[in-house]
Design a protein around this motif. Structure first.
Motif, PDB file in Angstrom:
ATOM      1  N   ARG A 153      41.429  45.529  41.880  1.00  0.00           N
ATOM      2  CA  ARG A 153      40.585  46.274  41.002  1.00  0.00           C
ATOM      3  C   ARG A 153      40.448  45.847  39.407  1.00  0.00           C
ATOM      4  O   ARG A 153      39.359  45.859  39.016  1.00  0.00           O
ATOM      5  CB  ARG A 153      41.017  47.821  41.193  1.00  0.00           C
ATOM      6  N   TRP A 204      40.741  42.868  38.296  1.00  0.00           N
ATOM      7  CA  TRP A 204      40.047  41.789  38.303  1.00  0.00           C
ATOM      8  C   TRP A 204      38.435  42.051  38.404  1.00  0.00           C
ATOM      9  O   TRP A 204      37.580  41.439  37.960  1.00  0.00           O
ATOM     10  CB  TRP A 204      40.492  40.840  39.340  1.00  0.00           C
ATOM     11  N   THR A 205      38.369  42.909  39.256  1.00  0.00           N
ATOM     12  CA  THR A 205      36.928  43.339  39.534  1.00  0.00           C
ATOM     13  C   THR A 205      36.307  43.991  38.168  1.00  0.00           C
ATOM     14  O   THR A 205      34.836  43.676  37.965  1.00  0.00           O
ATOM     15  CB  THR A 205      36.624  44.433  40.827  1.00  0.00           C
ATOM     16  N   LYS A 206      36.954  44.939  37.768  1.00  0.00           N
ATOM     17  CA  LYS A 206      36.542  45.441  36.417  1.00  0.00           C
ATOM     18  C   LYS A 206      36.180  44.529  35.366  1.00  0.00           C
ATOM     19  O   LYS A 206      35.409  44.703  34.563  1.00  0.00           O
ATOM     20  CB  LYS A 206      37.423  46.589  35.958  1.00  0.00           C
ATOM     21  N   ALA A 207      36.993  43.442  35.217  1.00  0.00           N
ATOM     22  CA  ALA A 207      36.790  42.453  34.268  1.00  0.00           C
ATOM     23  C   ALA A 207      35.686  41.351  34.762  1.00  0.00           C
ATOM     24  O   ALA A 207      35.527  40.413  33.961  1.00  0.00           O
ATOM     25  CB  ALA A 207      38.327  41.691  34.103  1.00  0.00           C
ATOM     26  N   GLY A 208      35.326  41.428  35.936  1.00  0.00           N
ATOM     27  CA  GLY A 208      34.102  40.633  36.378  1.00  0.00           C
ATOM     28  C   GLY A 208      34.686  39.286  37.068  1.00  0.00           C
ATOM     29  O   GLY A 208      33.942  38.461  37.256  1.00  0.00           O
ATOM     30  N   HIS A 218      30.565  44.114  42.345  1.00  0.00           N
ATOM     31  CA  HIS A 218      29.920  45.422  41.524  1.00  0.00           C
ATOM     32  C   HIS A 218      31.497  45.859  41.118  1.00  0.00           C
ATOM     33  O   HIS A 218      32.260  46.111  41.662  1.00  0.00           O
ATOM     34  CB  HIS A 218      29.216  46.206  42.282  1.00  0.00           C
ATOM     35  N   PRO A 219      31.704  46.139  39.672  1.00  0.00           N
ATOM     36  CA  PRO A 219      32.935  46.816  39.236  1.00  0.00           C
ATOM     37  C   PRO A 219      33.394  48.064  39.955  1.00  0.00           C
ATOM     38  O   PRO A 219      34.401  48.174  39.904  1.00  0.00           O
ATOM     39  CB  PRO A 219      32.735  46.953  37.772  1.00  0.00           C
ATOM     40  N   CYS A 220      32.473  48.887  40.548  1.00  0.00           N
ATOM     41  CA  CYS A 220      33.088  49.928  41.505  1.00  0.00           C
ATOM     42  C   CYS A 220      33.303  49.728  42.877  1.00  0.00           C
ATOM     43  O   CYS A 220      33.617  50.840  43.512  1.00  0.00           O
ATOM     44  CB  CYS A 220      31.981  51.094  40.978  1.00  0.00           C
ATOM     45  N   THR A 221      33.110  48.417  43.318  1.00  0.00           N
ATOM     46  CA  THR A 221      33.187  48.227  44.684  1.00  0.00           C
ATOM     47  C   THR A 221      34.498  48.753  45.417  1.00  0.00           C
ATOM     48  O   THR A 221      34.429  49.166  46.643  1.00  0.00           O
ATOM     49  CB  THR A 221      33.140  46.719  44.983  1.00  0.00           C
ATOM     50  N   ASP A 272      36.420  51.103  44.259  1.00  0.00           N
ATOM     51  CA  ASP A 272      37.068  52.254  44.220  1.00  0.00           C
ATOM     52  C   ASP A 272      36.924  53.149  45.609  1.00  0.00           C
ATOM     53  O   ASP A 272      37.742  53.976  45.809  1.00  0.00           O
ATOM     54  CB  ASP A 272      36.127  53.067  42.982  1.00  0.00           C
TER      55      ASP A 272
END
Length: 252
Positions: free
Chosen positions: A203, A205-209, A214-217, A219
């Protein structure tokens, strides 16, 4: 009075060019005349919507019209894929995610409205037609029926939302790489593949791109404890990377 010209002087030719492209694609993909005719009906409907949206791009509803234009690719390809699956002997059903995923009206980067989305997805799933659903990604709809898009990486979020709403056993994300790495393997020769990683790290890493999603994937998956596996279309037998709740990782 002629319609506005929001995308240059040749904007009115765009639906025609798009139509020629997809009809050629259908002709090369579908040998069955009935399947081609079925797809052509869906194609005509979407081209009509595309033409209408292009006419509105210079007006007060430009943001909503732009989302219709952006959604056109998904809406043109999904019925074709469904027809191709039918041709291969796999009964399928083309589904527009706009009928499933409720969002706010933030066109271009809409936010999922979770309670009505869960209700719509479960109602659809209880009564859906037989066959494998092929669902558009990236697309949602407001309460008053306006098409929205979920932003960059929105197809990953769409899949996660459906998995969450249906309490799925797992979600699989198929891509062109063999999973996640410690670093970008194209830029760093010492990058190591990861067999599994816990949600909290993924999560972040995802929020940091870093993961291209998608950054919310993650969640909704974290909320429901649904694991995600990243797999490679070029090597479907490869194990890929599992993204799992931390307790599962700790248990090995």
């Amino acid at each position: 009075m002629p319609p506005p010209r929001p995308v240059g002087r040749s904007w009115w030719c765009l639906p025609r060019r798009v139509g020629r492209h997809y009809r050629a694609l259908a002709a090369n993909t579908l040998a069955d005349e009935a399947l081609r005719a079925r797809y052509d009906t869906a194609l005509r409907t979407e081209l009509s919507e595309l033409r209408r949206a292009l006419q509105e791009m210079a007006g007060p509803n430009a943001a909503a019209a732009r989302d219709v234009v952006l959604a056109a690719g998904e809406r043109l390809m999904v019925p074709l894929l469904a027809a191709a699956l039918d041709a291969s002997g796999c009964t399928s059903q083309a589904v527009d995610a706009a009928t499933l995923i409720r969002t706010d009206a933030a066109h271009g980067d809409a936010t999922v409205q979770w309670a009505p989305t869960r209700r719509q997805v479960r109602d659809w799933h209880r009564t859906r037609a037989a066959g494998l659903p092929v669902v558009t990604g990236f697309v949602g709809e407001t309460a008053d029926g306006k098409t929205t898009t979920l932003g960059r990486g929105g197809s990953d979020l769409s899949a996660a939302v459906l998995a969450w709403a249906l309490a799925a056993e797992r979600m699989e994300r198929w891509t062109d790489v063999e999973g996640l790495y410690t670093r970008d393997p194209d830029a760093h020769s010492d990058a190591q593949p990861l067999q599994r990683i816990d949600f909290e790290q993924a999560r972040a890493w995802t929020k940091a791109g870093r993961l291209g999603m998608h950054p919310c994937t993650l969640d909704p998956l974290m909320d429901a404890g649904i694991p995600l596996r990243v797999r490679c279309t070029h090597r479907p037998a490869a194990p890929g990377t599992r993204i799992v709740p931390a307790p599962t990782l700790a248990q090995g």
